[in-house]
Design a protein around this motif. Structure first.
Motif, PDB file in Angstrom:
ATOM      1  N   LEU A  50      -2.186   1.809  -4.836  1.00 40.05           N
ATOM      2  CA  LEU A  50      -2.357   3.187  -4.372  1.00 40.05           C
ATOM      3  C   LEU A  50      -3.729   3.386  -3.768  1.00 40.05           C
ATOM      4  O   LEU A  50      -4.731   2.879  -4.277  1.00 40.05           O
ATOM      5  N   SER A  51      -3.763   4.140  -2.669  1.00 41.15           N
ATOM      6  CA  SER A  51      -5.037   4.509  -2.059  1.00 41.15           C
ATOM      7  C   SER A  51      -4.841   5.778  -1.249  1.00 41.15           C
ATOM      8  O   SER A  51      -3.712   6.164  -0.934  1.00 41.15           O
ATOM      9  N   GLU A  52      -5.947   6.399  -0.895  1.00 36.45           N
ATOM     10  CA  GLU A  52      -5.886   7.635  -0.117  1.00 36.45           C
ATOM     11  C   GLU A  52      -5.314   7.376   1.281  1.00 36.45           C
ATOM     12  O   GLU A  52      -4.567   8.186   1.811  1.00 36.45           O
ATOM     13  N   ASP A  53      -5.667   6.246   1.885  1.00 27.37           N
ATOM     14  CA  ASP A  53      -5.178   5.897   3.217  1.00 27.37           C
ATOM     15  C   ASP A  53      -4.802   4.419   3.240  1.00 27.37           C
ATOM     16  O   ASP A  53      -5.610   3.568   3.601  1.00 27.37           O
ATOM     17  N   GLY A 110       0.803  -1.215   0.000  1.00 23.79           N
ATOM     18  CA  GLY A 110       0.000   0.000   0.000  1.00 23.79           C
ATOM     19  C   GLY A 110       0.834   1.264   0.000  1.00 23.79           C
ATOM     20  O   GLY A 110       1.907   1.324   0.600  1.00 23.79           O
ATOM     21  N   ALA A 111       0.310   2.285  -0.685  1.00 24.25           N
ATOM     22  CA  ALA A 111       0.969   3.588  -0.748  1.00 24.25           C
ATOM     23  C   ALA A 111      -0.055   4.647  -1.121  1.00 24.25           C
ATOM     24  O   ALA A 111      -1.066   4.339  -1.747  1.00 24.25           O
ATOM     25  N   THR A 112       0.236   5.880  -0.738  1.00 26.05           N
ATOM     26  CA  THR A 112      -0.555   6.998  -1.248  1.00 26.05           C
ATOM     27  C   THR A 112       0.042   7.380  -2.594  1.00 26.05           C
ATOM     28  O   THR A 112       1.094   6.864  -2.988  1.00 26.05           O
ATOM     29  N   ASP A 113      -0.587   8.317  -3.283  1.00 27.94           N
ATOM     30  CA  ASP A 113      -0.068   8.676  -4.604  1.00 27.94           C
ATOM     31  C   ASP A 113       1.017   9.751  -4.558  1.00 27.94           C
ATOM     32  O   ASP A 113       1.476  10.198  -5.597  1.00 27.94           O
ATOM     33  N   ASP A 114       1.450  10.168  -3.342  1.00 29.03           N
ATOM     34  CA  ASP A 114       2.543  11.138  -3.325  1.00 29.03           C
ATOM     35  C   ASP A 114       3.845  10.426  -3.676  1.00 29.03           C
ATOM     36  O   ASP A 114       4.009   9.237  -3.409  1.00 29.03           O
ATOM     37  N   PRO A 115       4.770  11.113  -4.304  1.00 29.12           N
ATOM     38  CA  PRO A 115       5.980  10.469  -4.825  1.00 29.12           C
ATOM     39  C   PRO A 115       6.799   9.727  -3.768  1.00 29.12           C
ATOM     40  O   PRO A 115       7.321   8.651  -4.038  1.00 29.12           O
ATOM     41  N   GLU A 116       6.934  10.284  -2.574  1.00 23.98           N
ATOM     42  CA  GLU A 116       7.738   9.633  -1.531  1.00 23.98           C
ATOM     43  C   GLU A 116       7.126   8.297  -1.120  1.00 23.98           C
ATOM     44  O   GLU A 116       7.816   7.279  -1.064  1.00 23.98           O
ATOM     45  N   SER A 117       5.838   8.280  -0.866  1.00 27.23           N
ATOM     46  CA  SER A 117       5.156   7.049  -0.469  1.00 27.23           C
ATOM     47  C   SER A 117       5.213   6.018  -1.585  1.00 27.23           C
ATOM     48  O   SER A 117       5.492   4.843  -1.345  1.00 27.23           O
ATOM     49  N   ALA A 118       4.961   6.449  -2.808  1.00 28.88           N
ATOM     50  CA  ALA A 118       4.979   5.529  -3.941  1.00 28.88           C
ATOM     51  C   ALA A 118       6.382   4.945  -4.160  1.00 28.88           C
ATOM     52  O   ALA A 118       6.530   3.748  -4.417  1.00 28.88           O
TER      53      ALA A 118
END
Length: 142
Positions: free
Chosen positions: A39-42, A10-18
């Protein structure tokens, strides 16, 4: 078909998380487990539903999410409190300092040799000579 199911990281769509999620997924694949980034919001809520099996994150940020008023400051304290604060059924990987979410200073080999050191005390002795730079698309640190 006896192929194992792909592990959703799981990851958010921001570059660091992805980016971190892709690194984890690549590591899982390297060790023989099919994996993909979801990818998901939370992404933490995706652990409950099973839509994500792994969600990488930074210990301090996770601790703040679960215990916003925590007073832990050292890396070890933060990790221990974070593990204690995780919801039932959620676990964390072993503690390591090999990857940290902290500011870093990079200098060339030539500069390190000229300063006579490779630690921050060498940089402190040469503060007046420093020219701070950043990646063109990066944010300026506070």
């Amino acid at each position: 078909d006896d192929a194992p199911a792909s592990v959703a990281v799981g990851a958010t769509d921001d570059p660091e998380s992805a980016l971190i999620a892709h690194i984890y997924a690549a590591a899982l694949r390297f060790y023989g487990s099919p994996a993909h980034v979801a990818l998901s919001e939370d992404p933490l809520t995706e652990l409950d539903s099973g839509d994500a099996r792994v969600v990488p994150g930074f210990t301090g940020r996770l601790l703040h999410r679960f215990v916003p008023d925590s007073t832990a400051r050292s890396a070890t304290q933060v990790y221990r409190e974070m593990v204690s604060a995780l919801p039932e059924g959620i676990g964390a990987g072993d503690y390591t300092t090999s990857a940290e979410d902290k500011p870093a200073l990079a200098v060339t080999e030539k500069t390190a040799e000229a300063w006579g050191g490779r630690d921050l005390t060498a940089a402190v002795r040469h503060c007046d000579d420093l020219e701070v730079g950043k990646v063109a698309s990066g944010a300026i640190p506070p």
